[in-house]
Design a protein around this motif. Sequence first.
Motif, PDB file in Angstrom:
ATOM      1  N   GLY A  70       0.808  -1.217   0.000  1.00 47.65           N
ATOM      2  CA  GLY A  70       0.000   0.000   0.000  1.00 47.65           C
ATOM      3  C   GLY A  70       0.839   1.264   0.000  1.00 47.65           C
ATOM      4  O   GLY A  70       0.554   2.216  -0.732  1.00 47.65           O
ATOM      5  N   CYS A  71       1.895   1.298   0.829  1.00 43.00           N
ATOM      6  CA  CYS A  71       2.710   2.522   0.867  1.00 43.00           C
ATOM      7  C   CYS A  71       3.499   2.697  -0.422  1.00 43.00           C
ATOM      8  O   CYS A  71       3.740   3.826  -0.868  1.00 43.00           O
ATOM      9  CB  CYS A  71       3.615   2.516   2.093  1.00 43.00           C
ATOM     10  SG  CYS A  71       4.944   1.319   2.054  1.00 43.00           S
ATOM     11  N   LEU A  72       3.894   1.592  -1.062  1.00 41.16           N
ATOM     12  CA  LEU A  72       4.624   1.707  -2.325  1.00 41.16           C
ATOM     13  C   LEU A  72       3.719   2.184  -3.462  1.00 41.16           C
ATOM     14  O   LEU A  72       4.130   3.007  -4.284  1.00 41.16           O
ATOM     15  CB  LEU A  72       5.256   0.362  -2.684  1.00 41.16           C
ATOM     16  CG  LEU A  72       6.489  -0.043  -1.866  1.00 41.16           C
ATOM     17  CD1 LEU A  72       6.866  -1.481  -2.143  1.00 41.16           C
ATOM     18  CD2 LEU A  72       7.664   0.881  -2.181  1.00 41.16           C
ATOM     19  N   THR A  73       2.494   1.671  -3.510  1.00 45.69           N
ATOM     20  CA  THR A  73       1.576   2.110  -4.567  1.00 45.69           C
ATOM     21  C   THR A  73       1.212   3.581  -4.424  1.00 45.69           C
ATOM     22  O   THR A  73       0.887   4.252  -5.413  1.00 45.69           O
ATOM     23  CB  THR A  73       0.295   1.270  -4.559  1.00 45.69           C
ATOM     24  OG1 THR A  73      -0.309   1.340  -3.258  1.00 45.69           O
ATOM     25  CG2 THR A  73       0.585  -0.177  -4.902  1.00 45.69           C
ATOM     26  N   SER A  74       1.277   4.103  -3.200  1.00 43.73           N
ATOM     27  CA  SER A  74       0.915   5.513  -2.994  1.00 43.73           C
ATOM     28  C   SER A  74       1.932   6.464  -3.601  1.00 43.73           C
ATOM     29  O   SER A  74       1.618   7.637  -3.820  1.00 43.73           O
ATOM     30  CB  SER A  74       0.774   5.788  -1.493  1.00 43.73           C
ATOM     31  OG  SER A  74       2.019   5.662  -0.840  1.00 43.73           O
ATOM     32  N   SER A 123      -7.138  -3.866  -2.222  1.00 41.56           N
ATOM     33  CA  SER A 123      -7.282  -2.881  -1.147  1.00 41.56           C
ATOM     34  C   SER A 123      -5.979  -2.142  -0.887  1.00 41.56           C
ATOM     35  O   SER A 123      -5.985  -1.029  -0.353  1.00 41.56           O
ATOM     36  CB  SER A 123      -7.755  -3.579   0.137  1.00 41.56           C
ATOM     37  OG  SER A 123      -6.776  -4.490   0.599  1.00 41.56           O
ATOM     38  N   CYS A 124      -4.838  -2.754  -1.264  1.00 42.97           N
ATOM     39  CA  CYS A 124      -3.544  -2.079  -1.119  1.00 42.97           C
ATOM     40  C   CYS A 124      -3.318  -1.053  -2.222  1.00 42.97           C
ATOM     41  O   CYS A 124      -2.503  -0.140  -2.065  1.00 42.97           O
ATOM     42  CB  CYS A 124      -2.398  -3.087  -1.153  1.00 42.97           C
ATOM     43  SG  CYS A 124      -2.602  -4.488  -0.067  1.00 42.97           S
ATOM     44  N   GLU A 152      -8.768   6.474 -11.801  1.00 42.42           N
ATOM     45  CA  GLU A 152     -10.209   6.239 -11.894  1.00 42.42           C
ATOM     46  C   GLU A 152     -10.530   4.912 -12.573  1.00 42.42           C
ATOM     47  O   GLU A 152     -11.457   4.200 -12.155  1.00 42.42           O
ATOM     48  CB  GLU A 152     -10.852   7.398 -12.654  1.00 42.42           C
ATOM     49  CG  GLU A 152     -12.369   7.333 -12.704  1.00 42.42           C
ATOM     50  CD  GLU A 152     -12.962   8.578 -13.328  1.00 42.42           C
ATOM     51  OE1 GLU A 152     -14.166   8.544 -13.659  1.00 42.42           O
ATOM     52  OE2 GLU A 152     -12.226   9.585 -13.480  1.00 42.42           O
ATOM     53  N   ASP A 153      -9.770   4.530 -13.581  1.00 37.50           N
ATOM     54  CA  ASP A 153     -10.048   3.283 -14.297  1.00 37.50           C
ATOM     55  C   ASP A 153      -9.870   2.073 -13.390  1.00 37.50           C
ATOM     56  O   ASP A 153     -10.697   1.150 -13.389  1.00 37.50           O
ATOM     57  CB  ASP A 153      -9.127   3.174 -15.512  1.00 37.50           C
ATOM     58  CG  ASP A 153      -9.424   4.231 -16.566  1.00 37.50           C
ATOM     59  OD1 ASP A 153     -10.567   4.734 -16.571  1.00 37.50           O
ATOM     60  OD2 ASP A 153      -8.521   4.552 -17.363  1.00 37.50           O
ATOM     61  N   LEU A 154      -8.804   2.056 -12.625  1.00 37.16           N
ATOM     62  CA  LEU A 154      -8.564   0.915 -11.741  1.00 37.16           C
ATOM     63  C   LEU A 154      -9.608   0.845 -10.630  1.00 37.16           C
ATOM     64  O   LEU A 154     -10.032  -0.244 -10.225  1.00 37.16           O
ATOM     65  CB  LEU A 154      -7.158   1.000 -11.149  1.00 37.16           C
ATOM     66  CG  LEU A 154      -6.718  -0.167 -10.256  1.00 37.16           C
ATOM     67  CD1 LEU A 154      -6.891  -1.505 -10.964  1.00 37.16           C
ATOM     68  CD2 LEU A 154      -5.281   0.011  -9.796  1.00 37.16           C
ATOM     69  N   ILE A 155     -10.042   1.992 -10.166  1.00 37.90           N
ATOM     70  CA  ILE A 155     -11.081   2.013  -9.124  1.00 37.90           C
ATOM     71  C   ILE A 155     -12.371   1.394  -9.662  1.00 37.90           C
ATOM     72  O   ILE A 155     -13.050   0.623  -8.959  1.00 37.90           O
ATOM     73  CB  ILE A 155     -11.328   3.463  -8.641  1.00 37.90           C
ATOM     74  CG1 ILE A 155     -10.103   3.992  -7.898  1.00 37.90           C
ATOM     75  CG2 ILE A 155     -12.554   3.536  -7.745  1.00 37.90           C
ATOM     76  CD1 ILE A 155      -9.759   3.241  -6.651  1.00 37.90           C
ATOM     77  N   ALA A 206     -15.232  -7.841  -0.111  1.00 34.79           N
ATOM     78  CA  ALA A 206     -15.907  -6.885  -1.001  1.00 34.79           C
ATOM     79  C   ALA A 206     -16.318  -5.621  -0.251  1.00 34.79           C
ATOM     80  O   ALA A 206     -16.099  -4.492  -0.733  1.00 34.79           O
ATOM     81  CB  ALA A 206     -17.133  -7.551  -1.622  1.00 34.79           C
ATOM     82  N   TYR A 207     -16.916  -5.794   0.929  1.00 28.30           N
ATOM     83  CA  TYR A 207     -17.300  -4.625   1.718  1.00 28.30           C
ATOM     84  C   TYR A 207     -16.072  -3.814   2.121  1.00 28.30           C
ATOM     85  O   TYR A 207     -16.102  -2.573   2.142  1.00 28.30           O
ATOM     86  CB  TYR A 207     -18.067  -5.057   2.975  1.00 28.30           C
ATOM     87  CG  TYR A 207     -19.476  -5.523   2.699  1.00 28.30           C
ATOM     88  CD1 TYR A 207     -20.355  -4.749   1.948  1.00 28.30           C
ATOM     89  CD2 TYR A 207     -19.948  -6.736   3.208  1.00 28.30           C
ATOM     90  CE1 TYR A 207     -21.653  -5.174   1.707  1.00 28.30           C
ATOM     91  CE2 TYR A 207     -21.238  -7.166   2.972  1.00 28.30           C
ATOM     92  CZ  TYR A 207     -22.093  -6.390   2.212  1.00 28.30           C
ATOM     93  OH  TYR A 207     -23.373  -6.807   1.975  1.00 28.30           O
ATOM     94  N   HIS A 208     -14.991  -4.499   2.454  1.00 31.10           N
ATOM     95  CA  HIS A 208     -13.792  -3.795   2.888  1.00 31.10           C
ATOM     96  C   HIS A 208     -13.231  -2.914   1.767  1.00 31.10           C
ATOM     97  O   HIS A 208     -12.861  -1.746   2.005  1.00 31.10           O
ATOM     98  CB  HIS A 208     -12.728  -4.803   3.335  1.00 31.10           C
ATOM     99  CG  HIS A 208     -11.418  -4.185   3.694  1.00 31.10           C
ATOM    100  ND1 HIS A 208     -11.258  -3.331   4.767  1.00 31.10           N
ATOM    101  CD2 HIS A 208     -10.189  -4.275   3.102  1.00 31.10           C
ATOM    102  CE1 HIS A 208     -10.005  -2.926   4.828  1.00 31.10           C
ATOM    103  NE2 HIS A 208      -9.333  -3.484   3.840  1.00 31.10           N
ATOM    104  N   ILE A 209     -13.176  -3.439   0.566  1.00 29.56           N
ATOM    105  CA  ILE A 209     -12.601  -2.646  -0.518  1.00 29.56           C
ATOM    106  C   ILE A 209     -13.523  -1.499  -0.919  1.00 29.56           C
ATOM    107  O   ILE A 209     -13.060  -0.417  -1.287  1.00 29.56           O
ATOM    108  CB  ILE A 209     -12.264  -3.549  -1.731  1.00 29.56           C
ATOM    109  CG1 ILE A 209     -11.231  -2.837  -2.618  1.00 29.56           C
ATOM    110  CG2 ILE A 209     -13.516  -3.899  -2.541  1.00 29.56           C
ATOM    111  CD1 ILE A 209     -10.601  -3.735  -3.644  1.00 29.56           C
TER     112      ILE A 209
END
Length: 1170
Positions: free
Chosen positions: A674-678, A737-738, A745-748, A770-773
């Motif tokens: 997660g921190c790397l993708t940010s 989720s990471c 926007e496309d990936l979301i 699913a709810y978590h993401i």
Amino acid sequence: MDPQDNSNAFNDSSDICQQLLQRYGKSSAPQHRHLCAIAAATRSIIQAESLPITPFSYFAATISTISNSQDSLDPQALSGLSSFLSIVLPLVHNEDVSSDKVAEAIEVLVGLLEKETVEGEGGLGTSTVRAFVKCLGVLIGFCDKEDWDSVKVGFEMLVKFAIDKRPKVRKCAHDYILTLFKSFGSSSVAKRAGERIYSLIKGNIALAMKLSDPKETSGSKDEHQEVLHSLNILKPVIPYLRVKDNEKVLAQLVELMRSQSSSFTRHIFDNIGAILDVSKIEIILLEADTIIKALISYMLSAETPADNVLFAATLAKGIIDKLHDDGMSAWVAYLPLVVGSLSGLLTRPENIALPASNILKEMINAHIDVKKFLTGKKQAVDDEALSSSEFETVKAICSVFENMLLSSSEYPNDHILAVLSVMFLKLGDVLDFCAKDIILKLADWMIVASGDAAYDTKNLQECIGSAVIAMGPEKLLALLPISLNTKDYSFSNSWLVPVLNKYICGSSLEFFMKHVVPLAVSFEQTSCKVKKSVIREELLAYARECWGLLPAFCRCPSDVHKNAQALTTLLIPFLKEDSFVLEDISAALQELVNKNKNALASDNFSGEHIVHQTENENLDLALEFKRKCSYSKKSSSKNIKALASCSEEWLRALINVFFKASPANYQQFKEAIGCLTSITDSSLTQRIFTSSMERAGITNEIGEYKKLGLHSTDNKENNSTLLGEVAKRCIILELGSCFIEGSGEDLIKVLFGIARDVLETTHGAGHIEAYHILSRILEKHSWFYSSHAEQLMDLLARVKPPTDTKTLTSRFAFYKTLLIDALQGNDEENTQAFLILNEIILALKDSTEEGRKTAYDALIGVCSSLRNSSSAKSESYKMFVDMIIAYLSGSSPHIKSGAVSALSVLVYSDVNTCLSVPDLVPSVLTLLQSKDVEVTKAVLGFVKVFVSSIQANDLHNFLSDIVNGVLPWSSVSRHHFRSKVTVIVEILMRKCGVAAVKSVAAEKYKNFLKTVSENRHGKSSFKEDGSAEMESTPSDSRRQHKRKDRESSDSFKEKNSRGPHKRMKRKEGEKDSSTNFTKKGFMGGKARNSEMKRKNNTTDEPYRKLVNRTKEFGRRKQEGGKTPLQKRDNGGKLKRGGFPGKGKIDRQKRPADGIRGAGANRRQKTNKNS
């Protein structure tokens, strides 16, 4: 109270006599009656002479009376006149009194007071003398400040009484002497007054030195007191004395200090300190050497009390501070001497060692500055500075502590370690030049303490941690190397690893890669060659400890932009599924990325975070740690670019391990990913995630997501296939989720499509993920709700609420974010928010406790988020509360009670909700008019929470509505309504008072309130029989009596039915709630056994028989002596058997062996169950 103490309460605008009569005219105290009589008599004299009734007239008349009759006045009369004069004189204006009149009045008062100073004469009381001294001080203030002759007589008398034995008289003289010095200014009168004070001090110091002589035995207590009083008068007037006078007084005080007279020490120190505070640096410099040497000699004396040493040290510190602040180099020579004399106090008891350590830390912080020994932009050590006098002073101070540690065989205490810690931090990069031996000695103690549990090493570790922060791990490891002994495979200085792990900050990645990694690898390689499993495990543990230093070396390193790629190349090969380095690598990546991101986002966040990490340590250590573990925005920007250039390699390596790992180990990868993708470009992030989807096998031929709807669930084989496909999507959702924070926007939209597909297709599988993401998407991307609100609500409407707690918790966590966004949206009717809230409220009435708790947590989460944010969200919170209140008007009792429960949660979390939403409480109380049991239960619960939480002052505003709302239910015993109302009323009485509650209650409930009040104070027992308050109609009363009789009868039958044969059906060891018996009898378990053996010293069997007979007797007694009901007669009615004796126990003969008598079966069951 003495009237002269209230002199400020009088004014000069009205008759003083009249004021005194109004204040003291009704008093029976003799002094007050005498004072009023004197005032009245004086007024008569003034009126007889036709003079104006003014304060001056009263003053003149009173002075004349004292002057004309002083020889004939008795002490009582003088006491009254002195009190009256002390009240009148401050009201007289200076311009009203001529200098001749002032001189005459001073002469009169001095004559009276002179008699008091002559032994054997006078005899005036303390209050009389104090009043005359006060008047004398006021009169001197009327004199000409340029004419010493007019002031001299009165001032001399004040000085005499400044050393009087009586504290009140002495205090009054002190106050007026100080007032006079302030009014003298720089006039010639001030010079003469200062000379008079100096002469007083000089004479008394000579007396003090005589008294300090051990051979002197003739000194009296009065002489000691006179010296002390003269020293007390000196301190407040020192700022007003001339420079020459202060110099002469200072010389006298230093001479007295050399005599080491312990009885005058503190007064001497106080006066020297006061003189130094007002003196110029030139004066201090002249006397500094003499004073410092005298203080050090005094501190080193074995006879000097420890607390006096602290006073001397404080004074010496003040002198050094003044010299340092004014740029004088003399402090350099004095500082080591003072530190050396104070260091010995660190081993004294706590009350001495603690203030000594505080003084030492203050001096080290104030006078040691490592910047003076560094040069250039890189702040390298300056060789020339190391030969300066200041550095010699630092080395001398270090030598003091080095000698202390080397000469003692005792473990260093907390105060020594605290001072050393401060000194290490102040020395910084030059620490290794002057404190090597101290660190080596501390390391020796650490080795000893590590093998002995009797030592507490926390403060020692903090002290060595200070050295780590100050000089860096590179220099410390050069001094205390960590190495492997190949002969016995021992690990030298292993205790240092946890210290390094905690305190490394601002080091370099290069040092870790060149020195620590090879050491860890050598441990692993050596372990492969060792045959003994124990040694092999130890070597692997050593390797793990070395690798565990990786996150510490990644804590704000100075060379991230230089060595980010080298670190990536080194560590990626260690990323294996079963490698113990995985967790350390993950933590290191988070340290590197998050510290730099936080530095870019805010200047203060990183520091706050670090202070939190070190909150249990000393403040100096925490602040230095904070300073070193911080980046500038320029450095952070360079570091982020370097890390982003390596992020693709890291992400692909981590994702590769992620797919191979078990779900239990996902978390350690997710945070790093997660921190790397940010910090990674969104297009690169999408490519990496798309390749991950292809690897999971959830894409079609053209690389698009393949929906689950294509799979059939007609048979078990197809169903297992579907579950397998869902498992793949769960992995992708976990991984996705990471990617949320760094996604475009496309990936979301792709992630939302996967989550929607799982929710729509399955019946619970994968719903948590699913709810978590979905929650993460809403949290990180605010634009998503506005563009997909209808799709989200439509999706939730189609998905059936889950039954298991984990999925429900995940669903409600998503609801929390969704509900907050809905409340802040543009939907004026809040349709979407109502749909979400409806499900949460219904969950509050769930049959399981876990379900209800989940709904409670969701509500509290929404409330805290809305309440603790901006003003716009505060309006959303009020809107949220209004929405819940709207449910109160619903038609379903179930939803009404749920809404009331929801409001109870809101009030419990923040009772101010009721104040900010005025309609809340009245709307809930209206429901008490309903006859529905479920709603009434919920409302009474709400009222109890509300009255328990709100402050008493605010509760008064709701008291009438609450009392009149709940009291009608006090007559209903079913469903515990009466007891609930009783509890509410008791709380109201405790907070608002019994009278306030009764005042707003209807007359027909007064008996009930009286009963509750009496029970609350323990005056009578409370019985719920309905007699306390009867309703108005006789029919209601009869119905209540019949109902209560039936309930009492049922309760009685139920109680009697709980005999031994009923308890037999309970599980073994189960507690009987009606009798509080256990399988071991009353008192239970070991307590009953020990009690029985103590009393009877027998086995259990006789005791059981006694218990059974006692219970049987009690049961028959309850039945009123009647024989027990047994079998039915021909008419079907129960008849009574033949117990003879009307309830008395028939002592029958014991049946012969082998014959079972009547009741034997019952006795057997009773004994077994008892």
